[in-house]
Scaffold this motif. Structure first.
Motif, PDB file in Angstrom:
ATOM      1  N   LYS A 116       0.715  -1.181   0.077  1.00 26.91           N
ATOM      2  CA  LYS A 116      -0.246  -0.025  -0.103  1.00 26.91           C
ATOM      3  C   LYS A 116       1.056   1.267   0.013  1.00 26.91           C
ATOM      4  N   THR A 117       0.406   2.367  -0.778  1.00 24.90           N
ATOM      5  CA  THR A 117       1.201   3.658  -0.674  1.00 24.90           C
ATOM      6  C   THR A 117       1.347   4.117   0.540  1.00 24.90           C
ATOM      7  N   ARG A 118       2.602   4.362   0.916  1.00 21.95           N
ATOM      8  CA  ARG A 118       2.829   5.237   2.186  1.00 21.95           C
ATOM      9  C   ARG A 118       3.608   6.533   1.872  1.00 21.95           C
ATOM     10  N   LEU A 119       2.909   7.565   1.872  1.00 20.70           N
ATOM     11  CA  LEU A 119       3.770   8.810   1.652  1.00 20.70           C
ATOM     12  C   LEU A 119       4.714   9.442   2.677  1.00 20.70           C
ATOM     13  N   HIS A 120       5.960   9.987   2.325  1.00 18.09           N
ATOM     14  CA  HIS A 120       6.757  10.626   2.935  1.00 18.09           C
ATOM     15  C   HIS A 120       6.920  12.115   2.345  1.00 18.09           C
ATOM     16  N   ILE A 121       7.540  12.869   3.211  1.00 21.11           N
ATOM     17  CA  ILE A 121       7.779  14.123   2.787  1.00 21.11           C
ATOM     18  C   ILE A 121       9.131  14.250   2.419  1.00 21.11           C
ATOM     19  N   GLY A 122       9.561  14.839   1.131  1.00 25.10           N
ATOM     20  CA  GLY A 122      10.883  14.828   0.677  1.00 25.10           C
ATOM     21  C   GLY A 122      11.141  16.426   0.324  1.00 25.10           C
ATOM     22  N   HIS A 123      12.362  16.572  -0.184  1.00 27.65           N
ATOM     23  CA  HIS A 123      12.834  18.016  -0.553  1.00 27.65           C
ATOM     24  C   HIS A 123      12.425  18.071  -2.172  1.00 27.65           C
ATOM     25  N   ILE A 124      12.166  19.109  -2.663  1.00 27.94           N
ATOM     26  CA  ILE A 124      12.189  19.145  -4.217  1.00 27.94           C
ATOM     27  C   ILE A 124      13.716  19.482  -4.502  1.00 27.94           C
ATOM     28  N   VAL A 125      14.163  20.655  -4.076  1.00 29.25           N
ATOM     29  CA  VAL A 125      15.696  20.844  -4.268  1.00 29.25           C
ATOM     30  C   VAL A 125      16.433  20.160  -3.264  1.00 29.25           C
ATOM     31  N   ASP A 126      17.244  19.145  -3.482  1.00 32.24           N
ATOM     32  CA  ASP A 126      18.026  18.700  -2.314  1.00 32.24           C
ATOM     33  C   ASP A 126      18.803  19.326  -1.530  1.00 32.24           C
ATOM     34  N   LYS A 127      18.620  18.906  -0.104  1.00 36.36           N
ATOM     35  CA  LYS A 127      19.619  19.605   0.620  1.00 36.36           C
ATOM     36  C   LYS A 127      20.978  19.880   0.299  1.00 36.36           C
ATOM     37  N   SER A 128      21.648  18.879  -0.473  1.00 39.10           N
ATOM     38  CA  SER A 128      23.056  19.169  -0.907  1.00 39.10           C
ATOM     39  C   SER A 128      23.091  19.883  -2.077  1.00 39.10           C
ATOM     40  N   GLN A 129      22.055  20.335  -2.638  1.00 43.31           N
ATOM     41  CA  GLN A 129      21.900  21.333  -3.671  1.00 43.31           C
ATOM     42  C   GLN A 129      21.560  22.744  -3.248  1.00 43.31           C
ATOM     43  N   GLY A 130      21.681  22.840  -1.738  1.00 44.16           N
ATOM     44  CA  GLY A 130      21.194  24.347  -1.108  1.00 44.16           C
ATOM     45  C   GLY A 130      19.605  24.379  -0.873  1.00 44.16           C
ATOM     46  N   GLY A 131      18.995  23.098  -1.246  1.00 46.71           N
ATOM     47  CA  GLY A 131      17.404  23.111  -0.862  1.00 46.71           C
ATOM     48  C   GLY A 131      17.240  23.246   0.739  1.00 46.71           C
ATOM     49  N   THR A 132      16.180  23.941   1.106  1.00 49.18           N
ATOM     50  CA  THR A 132      15.654  24.056   2.436  1.00 49.18           C
ATOM     51  C   THR A 132      14.613  23.211   2.796  1.00 49.18           C
ATOM     52  N   ASP A 133      14.395  23.136   4.097  1.00 48.89           N
ATOM     53  CA  ASP A 133      13.033  22.519   4.860  1.00 48.89           C
ATOM     54  C   ASP A 133      11.866  23.541   4.511  1.00 48.89           C
ATOM     55  N   ALA A 134      11.869  24.803   3.978  1.00 45.91           N
ATOM     56  CA  ALA A 134      10.853  25.470   3.963  1.00 45.91           C
ATOM     57  C   ALA A 134       9.776  24.702   3.210  1.00 45.91           C
ATOM     58  N   PRO A 135       8.422  24.781   3.590  1.00 44.50           N
ATOM     59  CA  PRO A 135       7.454  24.148   3.135  1.00 44.50           C
ATOM     60  C   PRO A 135       7.298  24.157   1.528  1.00 44.50           C
ATOM     61  N   ALA A 136       7.817  25.400   0.841  1.00 45.09           N
ATOM     62  CA  ALA A 136       7.538  25.395  -0.605  1.00 45.09           C
ATOM     63  C   ALA A 136       8.657  24.623  -1.088  1.00 45.09           C
ATOM     64  N   ASN A 137       9.623  23.970  -0.471  1.00 45.58           N
ATOM     65  CA  ASN A 137      10.629  23.079  -0.918  1.00 45.58           C
ATOM     66  C   ASN A 137      10.379  21.650  -0.791  1.00 45.58           C
ATOM     67  N   LEU A 138       9.072  21.370  -0.283  1.00 42.35           N
ATOM     68  CA  LEU A 138       8.858  20.023   0.196  1.00 42.35           C
ATOM     69  C   LEU A 138       7.886  19.542  -0.628  1.00 42.35           C
ATOM     70  N   ARG A 139       7.774  18.194  -0.754  1.00 42.11           N
ATOM     71  CA  ARG A 139       6.772  17.506  -1.690  1.00 42.11           C
ATOM     72  C   ARG A 139       6.418  15.998  -1.267  1.00 42.11           C
ATOM     73  N   ALA A 140       5.317  15.296  -1.548  1.00 45.33           N
ATOM     74  CA  ALA A 140       5.061  14.088  -1.132  1.00 45.33           C
ATOM     75  C   ALA A 140       5.568  13.029  -1.962  1.00 45.33           C
ATOM     76  N   ILE A 141       6.276  11.989  -1.180  1.00 49.63           N
ATOM     77  CA  ILE A 141       7.225  11.129  -2.192  1.00 49.63           C
ATOM     78  C   ILE A 141       6.654   9.682  -1.536  1.00 49.63           C
TER      79      ILE A 141
END
Ligand code: ZN
Length: 198
Positions: A116-141
């Motif tokens: 069954k599909t379980r969703l996690h929250i991940g980064h759109i722009v990876d932290k290693s690429q300078g992405g932040t934990d701001a909600p705008a940079n998060l997505r369901a994975i």
């Protein structure tokens, strides 16, 4: 203190040995050695260690006092640090759908029908690429994509291809799609129907 830690370890082991099985509070209390704060130890497994132990607050099919762990992999620390509100906001914005493969939370996974599909929250722009934990940079994975297991499917279909596929699909698939779209865009659906009315 030592006894408390022992109880948490016993509960962790028991949950990991019983993935996917619903357990009730009596069983868990016994596993914890009958201590009264067993429920707090279970909460610590969730909040401090990131195990996604679910209760009736998470799933409609569970009764109060029932617990289940479906995914042996704990949530990463950053995800645990997100507030409930942020998680809910991201999941809602993404329509409870994996933004990589399109799997829907709670439904069988399209590329791994044993899960069954379980969703996690991940980064759109990876932290290693300078992405932040701001909600705008998060997505369901989903957990399948999170584990990199479905990277064969990651390309988004072009609009043209997608529409062609929908037009060629069987009617029951089209109807399923219609229902999904109405659930996703209830207000739009209502407005379209109102506009059609004479
Ligand atoms: Zn996915």
């Amino acid at each position: 203190m030592r006894r408390g830690k022992g109880a948490r370890a016993k509960l962790r082991e028991h949950f990991l040995n019983n993935i996917g099985r619903v357990m009730d509070s009596e069983e868990l209390r016994a596993v914890a050695g009958g201590i009264t704060e067993w429920a707090r130890r279970v909460r610590e497994l969730r909040s401090e260690e990131g195990y996604q132990i679910q209760t009736h607050n998470d799933r409609d099919d569970l009764k109060p006092g029932q617990y289940i762990l479906e995914d042996p992999v704990p949530q990463p620390a950053f995800e645990r640090s997100l507030s409930k509100e942020t998680r809910a906001w991201v999941l809602d914005r993404n329509g409870f759908t994996c933004q990589m493969c399109g799997a829907v939370a709670g439904e069988l996974h399209p590329y791994d029908s044993t899960r069954k599909t379980r969703l996690h929250i991940g980064h759109i722009v990876d932290k290693s690429q300078g992405g932040t934990d701001a909600p705008a940079n998060l997505r369901a994975i989903c957990s399948v994509c999170n584990e990199g297991a479905s990277n064969l499917t990651l390309e988004r279909p072009s609009n043209l291809k997608l529409l062609a596929q929908v037009r060629r699909a069987k009617s029951d698939t089209q109807l399923e799609l219609l229902q999904w779209l109405i659930r996703k865009f209830p207000q739009h659906a209502k407005e379209f129907l109102d506009d059609e009315r004479p």
